[in-house]
Scaffold this motif. Structure first.
Motif, PDB file in Angstrom:
ATOM      1  N   TRP A   1       0.835  -1.212   0.000  1.00  0.00           N
ATOM      2  CA  TRP A   1       0.000   0.000   0.000  1.00  0.00           C
ATOM      3  C   TRP A   1       0.873   1.268   0.000  1.00  0.00           C
ATOM      4  O   TRP A   1       0.622   2.210  -0.754  1.00  0.00           O
ATOM      5  N   GLU A   2       1.927   1.275   0.859  1.00  0.00           N
ATOM      6  CA  GLU A   2       2.840   2.432   0.917  1.00  0.00           C
ATOM      7  C   GLU A   2       3.504   2.650  -0.445  1.00  0.00           C
ATOM      8  O   GLU A   2       3.664   3.781  -0.909  1.00  0.00           O
ATOM      9  N   THR A   3       3.862   1.546  -1.077  1.00  0.00           N
ATOM     10  CA  THR A   3       4.543   1.648  -2.378  1.00  0.00           C
ATOM     11  C   THR A   3       3.588   2.184  -3.431  1.00  0.00           C
ATOM     12  O   THR A   3       3.955   3.066  -4.224  1.00  0.00           O
ATOM     13  N   LEU A   4       2.357   1.648  -3.431  1.00  0.00           N
ATOM     14  CA  LEU A   4       1.356   2.127  -4.402  1.00  0.00           C
ATOM     15  C   LEU A   4       1.070   3.607  -4.194  1.00  0.00           C
ATOM     16  O   LEU A   4       0.944   4.370  -5.162  1.00  0.00           O
ATOM     17  N   ASP A   5       0.975   3.997  -2.922  1.00  0.00           N
ATOM     18  CA  ASP A   5       0.721   5.409  -2.587  1.00  0.00           C
ATOM     19  C   ASP A   5       1.855   6.287  -3.143  1.00  0.00           C
ATOM     20  O   ASP A   5       1.618   7.335  -3.749  1.00  0.00           O
ATOM     21  N   PHE A   6       3.092   5.789  -2.981  1.00  0.00           N
ATOM     22  CA  PHE A   6       4.243   6.543  -3.511  1.00  0.00           C
ATOM     23  C   PHE A   6       4.159   6.669  -5.042  1.00  0.00           C
ATOM     24  O   PHE A   6       4.343   7.755  -5.594  1.00  0.00           O
TER      25      PHE A   6
ATOM     26  N   LYS B   1      10.403   3.303   0.204  1.00  0.00           N
ATOM     27  CA  LYS B   1       9.218   3.174  -0.636  1.00  0.00           C
ATOM     28  C   LYS B   1       9.454   3.824  -2.010  1.00  0.00           C
ATOM     29  O   LYS B   1       8.925   3.372  -3.030  1.00  0.00           O
ATOM     30  N   GLY B   2      10.279   4.863  -2.039  1.00  0.00           N
ATOM     31  CA  GLY B   2      10.603   5.511  -3.321  1.00  0.00           C
ATOM     32  C   GLY B   2      11.413   4.586  -4.210  1.00  0.00           C
ATOM     33  O   GLY B   2      11.125   4.413  -5.396  1.00  0.00           O
ATOM     34  N   PHE B   3      12.402   3.950  -3.598  1.00  0.00           N
ATOM     35  CA  PHE B   3      13.266   3.059  -4.370  1.00  0.00           C
ATOM     36  C   PHE B   3      12.482   1.830  -4.866  1.00  0.00           C
ATOM     37  O   PHE B   3      12.545   1.475  -6.051  1.00  0.00           O
ATOM     38  N   VAL B   4      11.721   1.222  -3.957  1.00  0.00           N
ATOM     39  CA  VAL B   4      10.934   0.038  -4.347  1.00  0.00           C
ATOM     40  C   VAL B   4       9.858   0.449  -5.354  1.00  0.00           C
ATOM     41  O   VAL B   4       9.572  -0.266  -6.316  1.00  0.00           O
ATOM     42  N   GLY B   5       9.272   1.629  -5.157  1.00  0.00           N
ATOM     43  CA  GLY B   5       8.255   2.134  -6.086  1.00  0.00           C
ATOM     44  C   GLY B   5       8.799   2.239  -7.500  1.00  0.00           C
ATOM     45  O   GLY B   5       8.158   1.802  -8.475  1.00  0.00           O
ATOM     46  N   TRP B   6       9.996   2.752  -7.628  1.00  0.00           N
ATOM     47  CA  TRP B   6      10.599   2.867  -8.960  1.00  0.00           C
ATOM     48  C   TRP B   6      10.940   1.490  -9.541  1.00  0.00           C
ATOM     49  O   TRP B   6      10.812   1.262 -10.739  1.00  0.00           O
TER      50      TRP B   6
END
Lengths: 298, 253
Positions: A53-58, A240-245
């Motif tokens: 969820w945190e990653t999707l939000d990012f 979360k920024g790194f995983v999001g990318w």
């Protein structure tokens, strides 16, 4: 109720949901679901792993230009639009070079002897080495990512095309010889379609290797682009920024494969479509009489 | 009219291994054929029939001797029907026909259509080979060979990969087609019955690639295997085969 009657009653495995889950589509959805659940458990257990969820939000904030908790606004499109042309140019040039070199290696034993070891060296060199070298050669800018993509991806196209050329059926070559088919027509109608499968394998490899290459080169040697943006979050220790990318990179490859490469491949191989029994029966129904009648009318 | 002249033809292949001997496929063969003839080359496996056809077509070259194929003094146009259809699987039937055509596009299409009609595939233009049965594919192969208006048509065991019923049907169709076009045909087969049914001359090759026998078949067309004269002719050729085998066994000691 007898045992025989009971055994005919539909259980969960035979219900429509059970059948759907056992289909290949169901298996795929199950694997995604299991992955997200596992990710959620790990993310909830370790603070250095962001939850889905945190990653999707990012990702949503990055894509929509939203605020990242007062740090800086999302800049997905700015960096994505810087990277895509570099990747597209690099892959296009790599494809053309790879096809030409592959055709030459596959067609001429002298060129094969000349270039096969060189090709092996290029295949063995990881993209990160090219990323470092091109940054050292060209400095920060668009050149390093483009050249890294070309140098990393072209050998994979070349080696597959060369293999395809060597696998062209000798029977079809002899048929073309026997009928004296001109060289241009042979290349267009026999050679290129014959190597299409190898070409797509090479292109798929090239796209994956090239995408890794462009990210690496931007990581080390650019002032914008998605690789540079991912590094920004890495340097800021924003998990979360790194995983999001990382998720964005994967989604990009999935979309490229599903929306561009797979339809192209299906189109190129439409001749492999399973034979229609109706059509076969229709043609098979031709009898000697019809043949004879038309022959006599010659 | 096409003329094929073969003089003192020998073909030797290099040895398979370092210590091996060169393999002689054809040894000192000479014969000629000309005009509206259907000539069959018959012989046991490995006697050099297909090698001879490859040399005539120019796909292979002779070790010694000469092969000339002329049409009114000029180089003759050749057509080839192979054991399998050898169609481009990624091209439609019509595209396969056009692949070997040297006519302008529209003219080539009309010409291809004519020959596809002749083999009963007038409505299969847009189908891929994979959508056709083996017999249908071979029909396309035959139409393709006829469509280039060959002065000399070479056929290399074209029915050997087909089931007996399809092969019989195609043989009958080929008889009709040949009678309609009267092309000069050199037909390779190991099936004596097939040779007797189709040919007006049968050349028998022996093991070692030499000419053992050269016979003219006078039976009228169309020929049926049930015809007593046909059976007698076939028995005569088979008898010569037996003689050949006996001589070979005796020579071996």
């Amino acid at each position: 109720m007898s045992a025989a009657t009971m055994s005919r009653q539909p259980g969960f495995a035979n219900s429509s949901i059970g059948r759907a889950l056992r289909s290949s589509w169901g298996a795929r959805v199950t694997s995604y679901f299991a992955f997200v659940v596992a990710w959620q458990i790990v993310g909830a257990s370790f603070f250095r792993v962001p939850t889905p969820w945190e990653t999707l939000d990012f990702i949503w904030r990055e894509v929509s230009g939203g605020d990242h908790g007062g740090v800086r606004p999302g800049q997905f499109w700015e960096h994505f639009s810087a990277t895509v042309p570099r990747f597209a140019i690099g892959i296009s040039v790599a494809f053309v070079i790879g096809v030409v070199v592959g055709l030459l290696i596959g067609s001429f034993s002298f060129v094969r002897a000349l270039l096969s070891d060189v090709l092996l060296v290029f295949l063995a060199l990881p993209a990160i080495i090219w990323a470092f070298l091109t940054v050292m050669w060209f400095g920060l800018g668009w050149e390093a990512p483009v050249y890294t993509v070309i140098l990393s991806a072209a050998p994979f196209v070349a080696v597959n095309v060369a293999q395809g050329v060597r696998a062209v059926s000798p029977e079809l070559r002899r048929m073309s010889d026997a009928f004296g088919v001109p060289r241009n027509r042979r290349i267009r109608s026999m050679l290129l379609p014959a190597i299409t499968g190898y070409l797509f394998t090479g292109l798929r490899f090239a796209v994956i290797i090239g995408w890794n290459a462009v990210l690496l080169a931007e990581w080390f040697g650019a002032v914008d682009g998605v690789g540079w943006r991912a590094r920004l979050w890495y340097d800021a220790a924003r998990y979360k920024g790194f995983v999001g990318w990382a998720i964005i990179f994967i989604v990009f490859i999935f979309l490229l494969d599903g929306l561009v490469l797979s339809p192209l491949q299906r189109r190129a191989f439409r001749w492999r479509a399973s034979p229609s029994s109706d059509l076969k029966a229709e043609v098979g129904a031709v009898d000697t009489e019809s043949f004879t009648n038309t022959a006599i009318g010659l | 009219m096409a003329t094929l002249q073969i003089e003192k033809l020998t073909k030797t292949f290099p040895p398979h291994s370092k210590d091996g001997r060169p393999v002689r496929a054809i040894q000192d063969i000479s014969f000629a054929m000309s005009g509206q003839v259907f000539v069959s080359l018959v012989g046991p496996s490995g006697c050099g029939k297909s090698t001879l056809l490859n040399i005539v077509s120019g796909v292979d070259s002779p070790s010694t001797g000469t092969v000339t194929v002329t049409q009114d003094g000029k180089k003759a146009r050749l057509g080839y029907v192979f054991q399998d259809s050898r169609l481009l699987p990624w091209r439609t039937v019509m595209q396969n026909m056009l692949y070997v055509s040297d006519l302008p596009e529209e003219e080539g299409r009309a010409n291809a259509s004519k020959y596809l009609e002749m083999v009963g595939l007038g409505h299969a233009h847009d189908m891929y080979p994979g959508q056709l049965s083996g017999g249908m594919q071979q029909r396309v192969g035959i139409a393709r060979a006829f469509s280039v208006s060959p002065d000399l048509l070479l056929m290399d065991e074209p029915f050997s990969h087909l089931d007996a019923i399809t092969a019989r049907s195609l043989r009958e169709e080929l008889q009709v087609m040949w009678n309609a076009t009267k092309k000069t045909v050199l037909f390779v087969t190991h099936d004596v019955m097939e040779a007797v049914q189709l040919s007006n001359r049968i050349i028998t090759l022996a093991h070692g690639g030499t000419v053992f026998d050269d016979t003219t078949i006078e039976l009228p067309f169309p020929r049926k295997a049930s015809d007593p004269e046909f059976a007698a002719q076939q028995a005569e050729i088979l008898g010569r085969f037996e003689t050949m085998e006996l001589e070979r066994t005796a020579a071996k000691g």
